[in-house]
Design an enzyme around this catalytic site. Structure first.
Site, PDB file in Angstrom:
ATOM      1  N   GLU A  71     -25.901  -0.429 -38.562  1.00  0.00           N
ATOM      2  CA  GLU A  71     -26.356   0.517 -37.530  1.00  0.00           C
ATOM      3  C   GLU A  71     -27.288   1.523 -37.586  1.00  0.00           C
ATOM      4  O   GLU A  71     -27.574   1.922 -38.940  1.00  0.00           O
ATOM      5  CB  GLU A  71     -25.042   1.547 -37.135  1.00  0.00           C
ATOM      6  CG  GLU A  71     -23.844   0.393 -36.439  1.00  0.00           C
ATOM      7  CD  GLU A  71     -22.525   1.297 -36.313  1.00  0.00           C
ATOM      8  OE1 GLU A  71     -22.481   2.397 -36.719  1.00  0.00           O
ATOM      9  OE2 GLU A  71     -21.895   0.959 -35.123  1.00  0.00           O
ATOM     10  N   LYS A 131     -29.365   4.941 -38.102  1.00  0.00           N
ATOM     11  CA  LYS A 131     -28.983   6.265 -38.586  1.00  0.00           C
ATOM     12  C   LYS A 131     -29.572   7.278 -37.835  1.00  0.00           C
ATOM     13  O   LYS A 131     -30.795   7.519 -37.743  1.00  0.00           O
ATOM     14  CB  LYS A 131     -29.365   6.342 -40.188  1.00  0.00           C
ATOM     15  CG  LYS A 131     -29.410   7.875 -40.487  1.00  0.00           C
ATOM     16  CD  LYS A 131     -27.703   8.190 -40.735  1.00  0.00           C
ATOM     17  CE  LYS A 131     -27.745   9.648 -41.378  1.00  0.00           C
ATOM     18  NZ  LYS A 131     -27.899  10.809 -40.259  1.00  0.00           N
TER      19      LYS A 131
END
Length: 366
Positions: A259, A261
């Site tokens: 994912e 940041k």
């Protein structure tokens, strides 16, 4: 040895005893001996009806009953200089202000450790005899320090603490204020030694006082407590590693989900109908986000009761991008005051925690 815990009062226990425990634990290398010493202190000097008075000083970073002190090292150094009545031009004042280097020019032996640098300065101004400060008195003064609204009031409390302690005790109080005792024993170990169910209960309540009050008998197991909407849940945090190679090694070649940041503030959102609460990763209540976000959450999150975990950021509508880190508070305050702005709060949600304790990712990225 003092009397057993059945008759002793935690608040009346001298802080010098707790400071001695800190000294012993910090110098001991064996984890099992550290834990047993902590257990002996709890059993000997603390009353089961008030474990919290002592435990909140041992785990100051988990205590949410007391507000924040507003005293990081830079402000604390100036406050100590004033509390000690020192000239800001004196060598010791320079030592405190330049604590990262251990002094104004040269690198000192304790450089980078604020509490040790402060103890160097304090030992020239404090005696070696304890002033008899009790745990109850210390908690009272720390409450006053946290509630003080300006540096003058905080300086006055620090001066009172200095007058009631010796150098060793004051060094540990400074570490309590900075919420980092550097004891070399994990909070997990302390929780386990306190009660087998202490860590689990804290993880779903983030309430140290509740843990101390509910788990008075170490031999009585506690029924697993469900997560409650409106009470902070301890978030799972990523393990810190040295570099990407070390991170990849930890994964053992498995397929992973990655994912983005986002550079904002980790936030936990609790929705219960029209009531919305916001908690930081350190379990602090951030009600300032309510004006800018709560209506959006209520209108767009279909679950009546749920807990959401994500990142709070600021979106710049004029530049069509996220704003720089550190602007959340400014935009939250602007929303509260009804001020127009090209910037608005937004939240990237990662996880929804349902009330059956199961996690579901909001999206999977490949």
């Amino acid at each position: 040895m003092a009397s057993s815990s059945s008759s002793s009062s935690t608040e009346h226990t001298k802080f010098s005893i707790l400071a001695s425990l800190f000294n012993w634990i910090s110098k001991t290398k064996t984890s099992s001996r550290k834990r047993s010493k902590f257990r002996k202190f709890i059993d000997t000097f603390c009353s089961p009806s008030d474990y919290f008075s002592a435990v909140r000083l041992i785990l100051p970073n988990l205590d949410r009953e007391r507000g924040t002190y507003g005293l990081k090292e830079s402000v604390l150094s100036v406050s100590l200089i004033e509390a000690l009545g020192m000239s800001r031009d004196s060598p010791d004042a320079f030592k405190l202000i330049n604590w990262r280097k251990g002094g104004a020019n040269a690198t000192g032996a304790n450089a980078g450790n604020f509490s040790l640098v402060a103890s160097e300065v304090l030992q020239r101004r404090q005696g070696t005899t304890s002033g008899g400060l009790t745990i109850g008195e210390l908690n009272g003064l720390l409450d006053k320090l946290a509630s003080s609204e300006n540096r003058g009031e905080k300086t006055s409390v620090l001066a009172a603490l200095i007058n009631k302690t010796n150098t060793q005790e004051m060094m540990w109080i400074i570490m309590i204020i900075l919420k980092d005792l550097k004891l070399g024993i994990s909070e997990k170990s302390i929780f386990h030694e306190f009660h087998p169910d202490a860590e689990d209960l804290f993880n779903v309540t983030c309430d140290l006082k509740l843990v101390c009050e509910k788990l008075r008998d170490r031999n009585q197991r506690h029924k697993r407590q469900d997560i409650e909407v409106g009470k902070a849940v301890r978030p799972q945090l990523a393990m810190r590693v040295s570099d990407a190679h070390a991170a990849w090694k930890k994964l053992h070649g498995k397929e992973v989900v990655v994912e983005c940041k986002f550079d904002g503030d980790r936030i936990q959102i609790h929705k219960n109908g029209a009531n919305v609460h916001y908690f930081s990763r350190n379990f602090l209540d951030h009600s300032e986000y309510a004006h800018g976000m709560s209506d959006i959450i209520v209108q767009n999150v279909l679950d009546e009761r749920c807990i959401l975990d994500g990142e709070m950021l600021v979106w710049d509508t004029s530049l069509n991008r996220f704003a720089e880190f550190g602007s959340n508070q400014e935009i939250a305050n602007a929303a509260r005051d009804g001020l127009d702005s090209d910037r608005q709060l937004c939240c990237i949600l990662f996880i929804r925690l349902d009330l059956k304790l199961s996690f579901s990712f909001s999206s999977a990225l490949r």
